[in-house]
Design an enzyme around this catalytic site. Structure first.
Site, PDB file in Angstrom:
ATOM      1  N   HIS A  33       0.828  -1.222   0.000  1.00  0.00           N
ATOM      2  CA  HIS A  33       0.000   0.000   0.000  1.00  0.00           C
ATOM      3  C   HIS A  33       0.856   1.264   0.000  1.00  0.00           C
ATOM      4  O   HIS A  33       0.354   2.356   0.290  1.00  0.00           O
ATOM      5  CB  HIS A  33      -0.978   0.019   1.175  1.00  0.00           C
ATOM      6  CG  HIS A  33      -2.118  -0.944   1.009  1.00  0.00           C
ATOM      7  ND1 HIS A  33      -3.363  -0.570   0.569  1.00  0.00           N
ATOM      8  CD2 HIS A  33      -2.187  -2.291   1.214  1.00  0.00           C
ATOM      9  CE1 HIS A  33      -4.149  -1.634   0.511  1.00  0.00           C
ATOM     10  NE2 HIS A  33      -3.455  -2.689   0.902  1.00  0.00           N
ATOM     11  N   THR A  34       2.124   1.115  -0.313  1.00  0.00           N
ATOM     12  CA  THR A  34       2.999   2.286  -0.408  1.00  0.00           C
ATOM     13  C   THR A  34       2.969   2.916  -1.791  1.00  0.00           C
ATOM     14  O   THR A  34       3.338   4.083  -1.944  1.00  0.00           O
ATOM     15  CB  THR A  34       4.453   1.890  -0.080  1.00  0.00           C
ATOM     16  OG1 THR A  34       4.795   0.724  -0.849  1.00  0.00           O
ATOM     17  CG2 THR A  34       4.624   1.568   1.391  1.00  0.00           C
ATOM     18  N   ALA A 122      -4.882 -16.382  -7.117  1.00  0.00           N
ATOM     19  CA  ALA A 122      -3.840 -16.332  -6.098  1.00  0.00           C
ATOM     20  C   ALA A 122      -3.311 -14.925  -5.863  1.00  0.00           C
ATOM     21  O   ALA A 122      -2.444 -14.708  -5.029  1.00  0.00           O
ATOM     22  CB  ALA A 122      -2.679 -17.255  -6.487  1.00  0.00           C
ATOM     23  N   GLU A 159      -5.580  -0.239 -17.590  1.00  0.00           N
ATOM     24  CA  GLU A 159      -6.425  -0.588 -16.443  1.00  0.00           C
ATOM     25  C   GLU A 159      -7.088   0.646 -15.833  1.00  0.00           C
ATOM     26  O   GLU A 159      -8.254   0.613 -15.433  1.00  0.00           O
ATOM     27  CB  GLU A 159      -5.591  -1.332 -15.394  1.00  0.00           C
ATOM     28  CG  GLU A 159      -5.030  -2.659 -15.913  1.00  0.00           C
ATOM     29  CD  GLU A 159      -4.784  -3.662 -14.812  1.00  0.00           C
ATOM     30  OE1 GLU A 159      -5.666  -3.825 -13.949  1.00  0.00           O
ATOM     31  OE2 GLU A 159      -3.700  -4.290 -14.821  1.00  0.00           O
ATOM     32  N   ASP A 171       2.763  -3.609 -10.546  1.00  0.00           N
ATOM     33  CA  ASP A 171       2.561  -4.907 -11.177  1.00  0.00           C
ATOM     34  C   ASP A 171       3.038  -4.910 -12.619  1.00  0.00           C
ATOM     35  O   ASP A 171       3.651  -5.878 -13.092  1.00  0.00           O
ATOM     36  CB  ASP A 171       1.085  -5.295 -11.133  1.00  0.00           C
ATOM     37  CG  ASP A 171       0.582  -5.501  -9.715  1.00  0.00           C
ATOM     38  OD1 ASP A 171       1.408  -5.540  -8.778  1.00  0.00           O
ATOM     39  OD2 ASP A 171      -0.646  -5.604  -9.536  1.00  0.00           O
ATOM     40  N   TYR A 220      -9.748  -1.096   0.187  1.00  0.00           N
ATOM     41  CA  TYR A 220      -8.653  -0.410  -0.497  1.00  0.00           C
ATOM     42  C   TYR A 220      -8.960   1.081  -0.594  1.00  0.00           C
ATOM     43  O   TYR A 220      -8.109   1.923  -0.272  1.00  0.00           O
ATOM     44  CB  TYR A 220      -8.460  -1.014  -1.890  1.00  0.00           C
ATOM     45  CG  TYR A 220      -7.441  -0.305  -2.766  1.00  0.00           C
ATOM     46  CD1 TYR A 220      -6.115  -0.714  -2.784  1.00  0.00           C
ATOM     47  CD2 TYR A 220      -7.812   0.773  -3.567  1.00  0.00           C
ATOM     48  CE1 TYR A 220      -5.176  -0.063  -3.587  1.00  0.00           C
ATOM     49  CE2 TYR A 220      -6.891   1.425  -4.371  1.00  0.00           C
ATOM     50  CZ  TYR A 220      -5.581   0.999  -4.381  1.00  0.00           C
ATOM     51  OH  TYR A 220      -4.657   1.644  -5.175  1.00  0.00           O
TER      52      TYR A 220
END
Length: 388
Positions: A33-34, A122, A159, A171, A220
């Site tokens: 979450h950084t 996953a 995205e 990611d 989130y």
């Protein structure tokens, strides 16, 4: 990818693919979450991910087939790229073409076959690996001038702007620029990268709690709002610029929740920097302490773990000798745990987890034997095709 999947392209399109591209999934070793706080993350690219096979068409139509979605076929024209409400997976393909068309006019019609070999559900970022693999395939197919960082930006924009997911760039960047046996320290503010080699004596283990992640999107957004509120009260644009001393001196200006959320972000950024240095110095004791402390911070300050995840982490840490540590990885509320484990202890730790975790939570864990590999833009995709 095997020859059966390779020949499947020919079955659908009546010819062999001209290009095969691969992009890996990822796990984050530390730095949770950084990213949206303009901080630091430290992920690795895995040997499992997404393969994309492509061939040129003689028109301006794109036909994409997704093997893992029951061979669903999606088609659209490059001059009319619209959001598809019926096939959500296809929007990642459509978005890539829409965004990449803003960078070049050299794209024409393409046949696409998509296949992944990473475990589903996953939390290993299959969407990022798919978009990066597709971009790499298009770069190779059309001979485009594009590096991994630019590809990652397009994948993230796909995205953010087309699919509608407000994700960070971690990611996509690790999928594009990962390096074998190394973690990538990413500065999420300026996108500068440094690589840290995982000590030879340690092995990465990934444990799936098999607890389906829930509340991820809503929680989130709440965490993000809490971080932004804390930064505003601290008179800074981002928690990246806050030190522990500054935070403690202004604790009275924050609610208890805001203080703890900010403390996680500030301390987690410090841990990322320290873990990078510990890798460099082969400081196993420091590595162990940092990994374990990160989980405690996520559990107590950021409150994104769940009892099953905490139990799994505790079982792993208790099974380890002095060296090694485990922590939750990902956005939270289920999913996977990563551990850095002495190679001599891997089999024993796996045995302990397989026995104890079901006894306590009545769920069978899944243990993945991943290796740390190169990203799509540090990988010779021609070798993929030659091997098939």
């Amino acid at each position: 990818m095997n020859k059966t999947t390779y020949s499947a392209f020919a079955k659908h399109f009546s010819h062999l693919p001209q290009v095969t591209a691969f992009a890996p999934g990822r796990v984050n070793l530390i730095g949770e979450h950084t990213d949206y706080n303009q901080g630091f993350v430290f992920p690795v690219a895995l040997n499992k991910g997404t393969y994309v096979q492509l061939s040129l068409r003689d028109d301006m139509q794109v036909i994409a087939i997704a093997k893992d979605m029951d061979n669903q076929k999606n088609r659209f024209y490059l001059n009319d790229i619209q959001f598809d409400n019926d096939m959500p997976w296809a929007n990642y393909v459509r978005g890539v073409f829409k965004l990449i068309n803003q960078h070049t006019q050299r794209i024409s019609g393409v046949n696409i076959y998509i296949y992944g070999d990473q475990p589903q559900g996953a939390g290993l970022s299959s969407s990022a690996s798919m978009t990066v693999a597709l971009i790499k395939g298009l770069v190779d197919l059309f001979g485009l001038e594009m590096d991994g960082k630019e590809a990652a930006k397009i994948a993230q924009a796909t995205e953010n702007k087309f699919v509608g997911c407000a994700c960070g760039i971690m990611d996509h960047l690790i999928s594009a620029l990962g390096k074998k046996n190394k973690a990538l320290k990413l500065d999420c503010r300026n996108l500068s990268v440094e690589y840290g080699k995982i000590p030879d004596s340690l092995e990465l283990m990934v444990f799936n709690s098999n607890v389906k992640r829930s509340l991820v999107s809503s929680e989130y957004n709440i965490r993000r709002e809490q971080c932004e509120s804390a930064a505003l009260k601290l008179n800074t644009s981002s928690l990246r610029d806050v030190t522990i001393e500054m935070l403690e001196s202004k604790q009275d200006a924050l609610t208890d929740v805001e203080f703890r959320r900010a403390r996680h972000i500030v301390s987690e950024n410090i841990r990322v920097e320290k873990l990078y240095l510990a890798f460099r110095d082969n400081n196993l004791a420091e590595i162990s302490q940092l990994i374990r402390a990160s989980h405690v911070s996520m559990r107590d300050d950021f409150e994104i773990t769940i009892p099953e995840i905490d139990t799994l982490v505790e079982i792993i840490n208790d099974a380890l000798p002095i060296v090694g540590g485990a922590r939750m990885t990902g956005g939270g509320f289920g999913g996977c745990v990563i551990a850095l484990v002495p190679k001599s202890e891997v089999a024993r730790v796996a045995k302990v987890v397989t026995k104890k975790y079901p006894q306590i939570v009545n769920i069978q864990p899944t243990i993945y034997n991943f290796t740390v590999e190169n990203g799509a833009f540090n990988f010779n995709n021609h070798k993929v095709q030659e091997a098939l």
